[in-house]
Design a protein around this motif. Sequence first.
Motif, PDB file in Angstrom:
ATOM      1  N   ARG A  12       0.856  -1.185   0.000  1.00  0.00           N
ATOM      2  CA  ARG A  12       0.000   0.000   0.000  1.00  0.00           C
ATOM      3  C   ARG A  12       0.894   1.237   0.000  1.00  0.00           C
ATOM      4  NH1 ARG A  12      -4.067  -1.371   4.362  1.00  0.00           N
ATOM      5  NH2 ARG A  12      -4.800  -2.889   2.839  1.00  0.00           N
ATOM      6  N   PHE A  13       0.521   2.227  -0.768  1.00  0.00           N
ATOM      7  CA  PHE A  13       1.259   3.501  -0.761  1.00  0.00           C
ATOM      8  C   PHE A  13       0.397   4.561  -0.107  1.00  0.00           C
ATOM      9  CE2 PHE A  13       3.010   1.359  -4.584  1.00  0.00           C
ATOM     10  CZ  PHE A  13       4.331   1.284  -4.180  1.00  0.00           C
ATOM     11  N   GLY A  14       1.015   5.431   0.678  1.00  0.00           N
ATOM     12  CA  GLY A  14       0.281   6.518   1.326  1.00  0.00           C
ATOM     13  C   GLY A  14      -0.568   6.008   2.477  1.00  0.00           C
ATOM     14  N   SER A  15      -1.357   6.932   3.053  1.00  0.00           N
ATOM     15  CA  SER A  15      -2.197   6.504   4.171  1.00  0.00           C
ATOM     16  C   SER A  15      -3.501   7.286   4.148  1.00  0.00           C
ATOM     17  CB  SER A  15      -1.468   6.725   5.501  1.00  0.00           C
ATOM     18  OG  SER A  15      -1.127   8.081   5.606  1.00  0.00           O
ATOM     19  N   GLY A  16      -4.443   6.834   4.935  1.00  0.00           N
ATOM     20  CA  GLY A  16      -5.740   7.490   5.053  1.00  0.00           C
ATOM     21  C   GLY A  16      -6.494   7.507   3.743  1.00  0.00           C
ATOM     22  N   ALA A  17      -7.154   8.646   3.469  1.00  0.00           N
ATOM     23  CA  ALA A  17      -8.009   8.741   2.284  1.00  0.00           C
ATOM     24  C   ALA A  17      -7.205   8.670   0.986  1.00  0.00           C
ATOM     25  CB  ALA A  17      -8.789  10.047   2.334  1.00  0.00           C
ATOM     26  N   HIS A  18      -5.888   8.973   1.075  1.00  0.00           N
ATOM     27  CA  HIS A  18      -5.065   8.989  -0.138  1.00  0.00           C
ATOM     28  C   HIS A  18      -4.311   7.683  -0.374  1.00  0.00           C
ATOM     29  CE1 HIS A  18      -6.003  13.163  -0.592  1.00  0.00           C
ATOM     30  NE2 HIS A  18      -5.645  13.375   0.663  1.00  0.00           N
ATOM     31  N   ALA A  19      -4.602   6.662   0.411  1.00  0.00           N
ATOM     32  CA  ALA A  19      -3.867   5.402   0.269  1.00  0.00           C
ATOM     33  C   ALA A  19      -4.251   4.679  -1.022  1.00  0.00           C
ATOM     34  CB  ALA A  19      -4.155   4.508   1.467  1.00  0.00           C
ATOM     35  N   THR A  20      -3.238   4.095  -1.659  1.00  0.00           N
ATOM     36  CA  THR A  20      -3.489   3.256  -2.838  1.00  0.00           C
ATOM     37  C   THR A  20      -3.039   1.845  -2.486  1.00  0.00           C
ATOM     38  OG1 THR A  20      -2.685   5.071  -4.196  1.00  0.00           O
ATOM     39  CG2 THR A  20      -2.955   2.952  -5.307  1.00  0.00           C
ATOM     40  N   THR A  21      -3.900   0.877  -2.696  1.00  0.00           N
ATOM     41  CA  THR A  21      -3.481  -0.516  -2.505  1.00  0.00           C
ATOM     42  C   THR A  21      -3.036  -1.029  -3.861  1.00  0.00           C
ATOM     43  OG1 THR A  21      -5.058  -0.748  -0.724  1.00  0.00           O
ATOM     44  CG2 THR A  21      -4.153  -2.779  -1.617  1.00  0.00           C
ATOM     45  N   ALA A  22      -1.713  -1.033  -4.069  1.00  0.00           N
ATOM     46  CA  ALA A  22      -1.182  -1.409  -5.388  1.00  0.00           C
ATOM     47  C   ALA A  22      -1.177  -2.922  -5.572  1.00  0.00           C
ATOM     48  CB  ALA A  22       0.227  -0.849  -5.552  1.00  0.00           C
ATOM     49  N   VAL A  23      -0.956  -3.643  -4.471  1.00  0.00           N
ATOM     50  CA  VAL A  23      -0.992  -5.113  -4.512  1.00  0.00           C
ATOM     51  C   VAL A  23      -1.894  -5.549  -3.375  1.00  0.00           C
ATOM     52  CG1 VAL A  23       0.364  -7.240  -4.333  1.00  0.00           C
ATOM     53  CG2 VAL A  23       1.352  -5.236  -5.468  1.00  0.00           C
ATOM     54  N   ASP A  24      -2.944  -6.298  -3.732  1.00  0.00           N
ATOM     55  CA  ASP A  24      -4.028  -6.530  -2.777  1.00  0.00           C
ATOM     56  C   ASP A  24      -4.206  -8.030  -2.501  1.00  0.00           C
ATOM     57  OD1 ASP A  24      -6.157  -5.951  -1.206  1.00  0.00           O
ATOM     58  OD2 ASP A  24      -7.496  -5.295  -2.822  1.00  0.00           O
ATOM     59  N   LYS A  46       1.636  -4.716 -11.396  1.00  0.00           N
ATOM     60  CA  LYS A  46       2.634  -5.723 -11.776  1.00  0.00           C
ATOM     61  C   LYS A  46       4.031  -5.356 -11.273  1.00  0.00           C
ATOM     62  CE  LYS A  46       1.853  -5.084 -16.202  1.00  0.00           C
ATOM     63  NZ  LYS A  46       0.905  -3.928 -16.099  1.00  0.00           N
ATOM     64  N   SER A  47       4.443  -4.114 -11.584  1.00  0.00           N
ATOM     65  CA  SER A  47       5.800  -3.703 -11.180  1.00  0.00           C
ATOM     66  C   SER A  47       5.919  -3.630  -9.668  1.00  0.00           C
ATOM     67  CB  SER A  47       6.160  -2.345 -11.774  1.00  0.00           C
ATOM     68  OG  SER A  47       6.232  -2.435 -13.169  1.00  0.00           O
ATOM     69  N   THR A  48       4.865  -3.171  -9.021  1.00  0.00           N
ATOM     70  CA  THR A  48       4.917  -3.060  -7.557  1.00  0.00           C
ATOM     71  C   THR A  48       5.073  -4.446  -6.939  1.00  0.00           C
ATOM     72  OG1 THR A  48       3.528  -1.107  -7.686  1.00  0.00           O
ATOM     73  CG2 THR A  48       3.743  -2.141  -5.535  1.00  0.00           C
ATOM     74  N   LEU A  49       4.366  -5.411  -7.490  1.00  0.00           N
ATOM     75  CA  LEU A  49       4.502  -6.784  -6.993  1.00  0.00           C
ATOM     76  C   LEU A  49       5.953  -7.251  -7.147  1.00  0.00           C
ATOM     77  CD1 LEU A  49       2.048  -9.674  -7.685  1.00  0.00           C
ATOM     78  CD2 LEU A  49       4.468 -10.004  -8.088  1.00  0.00           C
ATOM     79  N   ALA A 222      -5.468  -7.380 -12.077  1.00  0.00           N
ATOM     80  CA  ALA A 222      -6.339  -6.223 -12.296  1.00  0.00           C
ATOM     81  C   ALA A 222      -6.580  -5.574 -10.938  1.00  0.00           C
ATOM     82  CB  ALA A 222      -7.663  -6.655 -12.914  1.00  0.00           C
ATOM     83  N   GLY A 223      -6.385  -4.262 -10.897  1.00  0.00           N
ATOM     84  CA  GLY A 223      -6.640  -3.538  -9.648  1.00  0.00           C
ATOM     85  C   GLY A 223      -5.908  -4.093  -8.441  1.00  0.00           C
ATOM     86  N   GLY A 224      -4.684  -4.597  -8.643  1.00  0.00           N
ATOM     87  CA  GLY A 224      -3.886  -5.076  -7.520  1.00  0.00           C
ATOM     88  C   GLY A 224      -4.095  -6.537  -7.168  1.00  0.00           C
ATOM     89  N   SER A 225      -5.108  -7.166  -7.771  1.00  0.00           N
ATOM     90  CA  SER A 225      -5.368  -8.580  -7.445  1.00  0.00           C
ATOM     91  C   SER A 225      -5.061  -9.473  -8.636  1.00  0.00           C
ATOM     92  CB  SER A 225      -6.849  -8.795  -7.103  1.00  0.00           C
ATOM     93  OG  SER A 225      -7.234  -7.944  -6.067  1.00  0.00           O
ATOM     94  N   VAL A 226      -4.741 -10.732  -8.340  1.00  0.00           N
ATOM     95  CA  VAL A 226      -4.634 -11.722  -9.413  1.00  0.00           C
ATOM     96  C   VAL A 226      -6.038 -12.269  -9.647  1.00  0.00           C
ATOM     97  CG1 VAL A 226      -3.696 -13.977 -10.062  1.00  0.00           C
ATOM     98  CG2 VAL A 226      -2.226 -12.294  -8.963  1.00  0.00           C
TER      99      VAL A 226
END
Length: 256
Positions: A12-24, A46-49, A222-226
């Motif tokens: 996850r990048f960032g925190s709170g309302a601005h957090a992005t879950t890049a790999v879920d 993909k790259s984040t994983l 897609a969207g951080g998930s396989v």
Amino acid sequence: MSVLELRDVVVRFGSGAHATTAVDHVDLVVDDRSVVGLVGESGSGKSTLARAVVGLAPLRSGEVLLDGQVIRSAGKRQDRAVRDRGALIQMVFQDPYSSLDPRMTVGDSIAEGIAAGRRLRDARRTVGGLLDLVRLNPDHEHLLPRQLSGGQRQRVALARALAADPEVLIADEITSALDVSVQGAVLNLLRDIKDETGVSVLFISHNLAVVRYLADHIAVMAGGSVVEFGDAVQVTEQPRNPYTRTLIAAVPTLLR
Ligand SMILES: Nc1ncnc2c1ncn2[C@@H]1O[C@H](COP(=O)(O)OP(=O)(O)OP(=O)(O)O)[C@@H](O)[C@H]1O
Ligand SMILES: [Mg+2]
């Protein structure tokens, strides 16, 4: 044996309302001597994983294992021996222009990779042997990156990664920055290297046709998930997930 396993990995990048879950919550296995292709549209994670696997992105939760041994896990500093084992996973990046030190000759770059491998085992690799493995000429040893073509640079990046005698190679869009005319040659090279060295490969691309060419298994992100994982033929010919079908529709001429 070289089995890479991701268990319930979250980045996850960032925190709170601005957090992005890049790999879920991703689970993924790259079996011994196999090639797993990882596909998905831009921004799917993909790259984040891949970066999480080599320690360049922190895990929020989950763990990464090599041959059954945990080499990375959330919030824990690994001891030296475990960190060193992490060097058995090497990554090659998209852009061969920025991944090589512009002031180092080809030979010195590769020698540095050999030194990294020596900590782990008696890597019997030589600069000459590695140049040969990536089909470069011995004369290339004394050149600087700027004196090489994009395709040649990517071969040097591969040689440098292989110098550490890795068990797993992660290739992240390694042909995307190259001219179409040399993309095929680099893909063929990767296939030969896999056969010659037995290294397991996680091959990342947004192009399903390219992935199908190399991979035994395909994971669709897609969207951080396989969202789909299976045999390469099954995934490309009988996809179960609607998202996979849209990816296939994007490369109609090559797959149909
Ligand atoms: N260092 C970072 N800080 C904040 N957000 C990031 C960072 N790296 C990646 N992200 C975000 O994580 C998500 C996944 O990005 P990632 O680069 O892993 O996608 P990708 O599947 O590799 O895409 P592409 O095919 O374009 O290379 C995106 O939403 C991206 O903006
Ligand atoms: Mg990427």
